[in-house]
Design a protein around this motif. Structure first.
Motif, PDB file in Angstrom:
ATOM      1  N   MET A 145     -69.390  -9.671  66.196  1.00  0.00           N
ATOM      2  CA  MET A 145     -70.252  -8.695  66.865  1.00  0.00           C
ATOM      3  C   MET A 145     -71.284  -9.442  67.686  1.00  0.00           C
ATOM      4  SD  MET A 145     -70.570  -6.399  63.431  1.00  0.00           S
ATOM      5  CE  MET A 145     -70.255  -7.874  62.452  1.00  0.00           C
ATOM      6  N   ARG A 146     -71.553  -8.942  68.888  1.00  0.00           N
ATOM      7  CA  ARG A 146     -72.502  -9.600  69.789  1.00  0.00           C
ATOM      8  C   ARG A 146     -73.412  -8.555  70.434  1.00  0.00           C
ATOM      9  NH1 ARG A 146     -69.790 -14.977  71.487  1.00  0.00           N
ATOM     10  NH2 ARG A 146     -67.589 -14.653  70.996  1.00  0.00           N
ATOM     11  N   ALA A 147     -74.587  -9.033  70.833  1.00  0.00           N
ATOM     12  CA  ALA A 147     -75.534  -8.186  71.559  1.00  0.00           C
ATOM     13  C   ALA A 147     -76.510  -9.084  72.295  1.00  0.00           C
ATOM     14  CB  ALA A 147     -76.280  -7.256  70.609  1.00  0.00           C
ATOM     15  N   THR A 148     -77.167  -8.534  73.309  1.00  0.00           N
ATOM     16  CA  THR A 148     -78.080  -9.343  74.108  1.00  0.00           C
ATOM     17  C   THR A 148     -79.289  -9.801  73.308  1.00  0.00           C
ATOM     18  OG1 THR A 148     -79.038  -7.274  74.924  1.00  0.00           O
ATOM     19  CG2 THR A 148     -77.418  -8.367  76.334  1.00  0.00           C
ATOM     20  N   GLU A 149     -79.664  -9.041  72.284  1.00  0.00           N
ATOM     21  CA  GLU A 149     -80.811  -9.397  71.459  1.00  0.00           C
ATOM     22  C   GLU A 149     -80.472  -9.189  69.988  1.00  0.00           C
ATOM     23  OE1 GLU A 149     -84.039  -7.000  72.749  1.00  0.00           O
ATOM     24  OE2 GLU A 149     -84.299  -8.040  74.660  1.00  0.00           O
ATOM     25  N   SER A 150     -81.162  -9.930  69.132  1.00  0.00           N
ATOM     26  CA  SER A 150     -80.885  -9.858  67.701  1.00  0.00           C
ATOM     27  C   SER A 150     -81.146  -8.462  67.147  1.00  0.00           C
ATOM     28  CB  SER A 150     -81.741 -10.884  66.949  1.00  0.00           C
ATOM     29  OG  SER A 150     -81.393 -12.203  67.339  1.00  0.00           O
ATOM     30  N   SER A 151     -82.175  -7.767  67.649  1.00  0.00           N
ATOM     31  CA  SER A 151     -82.467  -6.424  67.141  1.00  0.00           C
ATOM     32  C   SER A 151     -81.321  -5.468  67.449  1.00  0.00           C
ATOM     33  CB  SER A 151     -83.768  -5.903  67.758  1.00  0.00           C
ATOM     34  OG  SER A 151     -83.688  -5.884  69.179  1.00  0.00           O
ATOM     35  N   SER A 152     -80.736  -5.578  68.640  1.00  0.00           N
ATOM     36  CA  SER A 152     -79.593  -4.739  68.998  1.00  0.00           C
ATOM     37  C   SER A 152     -78.367  -5.116  68.171  1.00  0.00           C
ATOM     38  CB  SER A 152     -79.291  -4.886  70.493  1.00  0.00           C
ATOM     39  OG  SER A 152     -78.171  -4.119  70.864  1.00  0.00           O
ATOM     40  N   LEU A 153     -78.234  -6.400  67.868  1.00  0.00           N
ATOM     41  CA  LEU A 153     -77.118  -6.847  67.030  1.00  0.00           C
ATOM     42  C   LEU A 153     -77.199  -6.217  65.645  1.00  0.00           C
ATOM     43  CD1 LEU A 153     -74.647  -8.681  66.542  1.00  0.00           C
ATOM     44  CD2 LEU A 153     -76.260 -10.481  65.858  1.00  0.00           C
ATOM     45  N   HIS A 154     -78.389  -6.129  65.078  1.00  0.00           N
ATOM     46  CA  HIS A 154     -78.528  -5.537  63.749  1.00  0.00           C
ATOM     47  C   HIS A 154     -78.130  -4.056  63.763  1.00  0.00           C
ATOM     48  CE1 HIS A 154     -80.114  -9.222  62.403  1.00  0.00           C
ATOM     49  NE2 HIS A 154     -81.341  -9.086  62.861  1.00  0.00           N
ATOM     50  N   THR A 155     -78.457  -3.368  64.840  1.00  0.00           N
ATOM     51  CA  THR A 155     -78.037  -1.969  64.974  1.00  0.00           C
ATOM     52  C   THR A 155     -76.518  -1.872  65.014  1.00  0.00           C
ATOM     53  OG1 THR A 155     -80.059  -1.399  66.182  1.00  0.00           O
ATOM     54  CG2 THR A 155     -78.184   0.087  66.425  1.00  0.00           C
ATOM     55  N   LEU A 156     -75.883  -2.759  65.776  1.00  0.00           N
ATOM     56  CA  LEU A 156     -74.423  -2.764  65.852  1.00  0.00           C
ATOM     57  C   LEU A 156     -73.798  -3.084  64.499  1.00  0.00           C
ATOM     58  CD1 LEU A 156     -71.783  -2.654  67.458  1.00  0.00           C
ATOM     59  CD2 LEU A 156     -72.162  -5.054  68.098  1.00  0.00           C
ATOM     60  N   GLU A 157     -74.374  -4.021  63.775  1.00  0.00           N
ATOM     61  CA  GLU A 157     -73.841  -4.374  62.452  1.00  0.00           C
ATOM     62  C   GLU A 157     -73.839  -3.156  61.532  1.00  0.00           C
ATOM     63  OE1 GLU A 157     -74.986  -9.027  61.710  1.00  0.00           O
ATOM     64  OE2 GLU A 157     -76.621  -7.563  61.689  1.00  0.00           O
ATOM     65  N   GLU A 158     -74.894  -2.363  61.574  1.00  0.00           N
ATOM     66  CA  GLU A 158     -74.973  -1.174  60.726  1.00  0.00           C
ATOM     67  C   GLU A 158     -73.870  -0.176  61.083  1.00  0.00           C
ATOM     68  OE1 GLU A 158     -78.878   0.369  61.167  1.00  0.00           O
ATOM     69  OE2 GLU A 158     -79.848  -1.289  60.098  1.00  0.00           O
ATOM     70  N   ARG A 159     -73.613  -0.010  62.379  1.00  0.00           N
ATOM     71  CA  ARG A 159     -72.589   0.951  62.787  1.00  0.00           C
ATOM     72  C   ARG A 159     -71.191   0.416  62.452  1.00  0.00           C
ATOM     73  NH1 ARG A 159     -73.989   3.859  68.391  1.00  0.00           N
ATOM     74  NH2 ARG A 159     -72.744   5.465  67.330  1.00  0.00           N
ATOM     75  N   MET A 160     -71.001  -0.860  62.594  1.00  0.00           N
ATOM     76  CA  MET A 160     -69.710  -1.453  62.241  1.00  0.00           C
ATOM     77  C   MET A 160     -69.449  -1.361  60.739  1.00  0.00           C
ATOM     78  SD  MET A 160     -67.884  -2.716  64.815  1.00  0.00           S
ATOM     79  CE  MET A 160     -66.994  -4.181  64.260  1.00  0.00           C
ATOM     80  N   SER A 161     -70.501  -1.432  59.951  1.00  0.00           N
ATOM     81  CA  SER A 161     -70.314  -1.341  58.501  1.00  0.00           C
ATOM     82  C   SER A 161     -69.714   0.004  58.117  1.00  0.00           C
ATOM     83  CB  SER A 161     -71.642  -1.577  57.775  1.00  0.00           C
ATOM     84  OG  SER A 161     -72.550  -0.505  58.018  1.00  0.00           O
TER      85      SER A 161
END
Length: 394
Positions: free
Chosen positions: A240-256
């Motif tokens: 999972m990738r994102a332009t910023e770490s905060s956005s990455l954490h949001t993506l991780e939650e949705r992927m979970s």
């Protein structure tokens, strides 16, 4: 202001050592080694520094294929990062042989002026950038604690002074079901491969709702062993990738939620484990990047305009974690590869071709002269030292 003498001296050293540096690049390229197994490449990268009188520390942080090579005793401690791991199947298609050789060249050059400029030069051999996060592990182990600023170059299809990257996390997702004969008694089985399918369908549907800059990609690493047996185990790896770490954490939650869907839809048990440490996004130091950009232009390169740099992020790199803690840069040095980009076979070939060889030399010169400029610009030198002192106290 930097003196012409020191700037010219470091450039002359790199040019005199051109043959050695290109030979090092080609030698690493000819024997590609994967993450945490770069034993030959690690030894090759430190050899020229050892011959010059650098003090070598092997396996810092407990990593067998890492090293530190130090020279000088000045208060401004500058780390020059070398990478040398390759990619499975396509070798040095990311050009880490160029990174290693240019880092060595910069370190050798800076050793010649270290006493005059009040420098301690530290060449860091940092393994497992492609997978495993060698720099992250070295940061956690305190290997970077004494370093005030860290620099390196990376080859690519274009020249970018203030290169950016995407934050990254990578996980293994394992599903556990129950075997059964696929024709005689499929109703007795719990299909772990179906859990992977459900999860991937959910991920595919999620793509419509991604925030700008978010992305994900993955592979199935285990989908069963025989077509007539309901698979009791299946596994996939997702990045999972994102332009910023905060956005990455949001993506991780949705992927979970997508991973959970696979388990719920099939009745499997499952677990998600970290496959690699989290890579933070690059945060290049503005002054160092501007100085490096001027060096690019001086050598006749054409860096991407400042206003476009943020719109051209690299993939991801563990150097991002380093730049979050200290002033640093990770510029891209262009290599002509016939239109190919990194992680393509044609780029691997170009990494040991004429343009790749020039990137080694130019990269070493630009890094060394940027560090000289830092050392000889009192306000910037004081800024970097003060930031280090604050980090040590924190």
């Amino acid at each position: 202001m930097p003196t012409a003498t020191a700037l010219n001296n470091v450039e002359d050293v790199v040019l005199r050592r051109r043959g050695d540096l290109v030979e090092l690049s080609h030698s690493i390229h000819a024997e590609p080694e994967l993450a945490f197994a770069e034993h030959r490449s690690c030894a090759k990268t430190q050899a020229l520094a050892a011959e010059r009188g650098f003090e070598i520390t092997t396996a810092p942080g407990g990593l067998d294929t890492a090293f530190l090579a130090s020279f000088g005793s000045g208060p401004l401690v500058v780390g020059v990062c070398a990478e040398y791991d390759a990619l499975p199947g396509i070798g040095h298609a990311c050009g880490h042989n160029i990174i290693a050789a240019s880092a060595v060249g910069a370190a050798l050059a800076l050793a010649e002026v270290a006493d005059d400029l009040g420098l301690t030069v530290v060449l860091l051999g940092t393994p497992a950038e492609e997978a495993g996060g060698g720099k992250v592990l070295m940061l956690r182990a305190g290997v970077f604690d004494d370093i005030a600023t860290a620099v390196m170059v990376h080859p690519g299809p274009v020249d970018i002074a203030a290169a950016r990257s995407l934050a990254l996390s990578e996980v293994n997702v394992s599903y556990r079901g129950r075997e059964s004969h696929a024709a005689v008694a499929p109703f007795l089985g719990i299909n772990a491969a179906d859990a992977v399918t459900i999860a991937q369908v959910a991920i595919g549907l999620l793509r419509q709702h991604l925030e700008p800059g978010q992305m994900m990609h993955g592979i199935v690493t285990d989908g069963g062993q025989a077509s007539n047996v309901i698979p009791a185990h299946a596994e996939m790896r997702y990045t999972m990738r994102a332009t910023e770490s905060s956005s990455l954490h949001t993506l991780e939650e949705r992927m979970s939620g997508c991973f959970l869907a696979g388990a719920l839809g099939t009745g499997c048990e499952y677990d998600v484990t970290e496959a690699s440490p989290l890579y933070q996004e690059l945060t290049p130091d503005g002054w160092l990047a501007n100085t490096f950009r001027a060096e690019m232009e001086r050598l006749g390169r054409t860096p991407v305009p400042k206003e476009l740099e943020a719109a051209l992020p690299l993939g991801s790199t563990d150097m991002g974690n380093v730049t979050k803690l200290m002033p640093g840069i990770h510029p891209l040095v262009g290599v002509e590869a016939g239109g190919a980009s990194v992680h393509q076979p044609a780029f691997a070939a170009a990494a040991a071709g004429p343009s790749g060889d020039q990137a080694v030399i130019d990269g070493a010169i630009m890094l060394a002269r940027t560090v000289v400029a830092l050392a000889e610009t009192p306000a910037q030198r004081d800024r970097v030292l003060a930031a280090h002192e604050q980090r040590v106290r924190a």
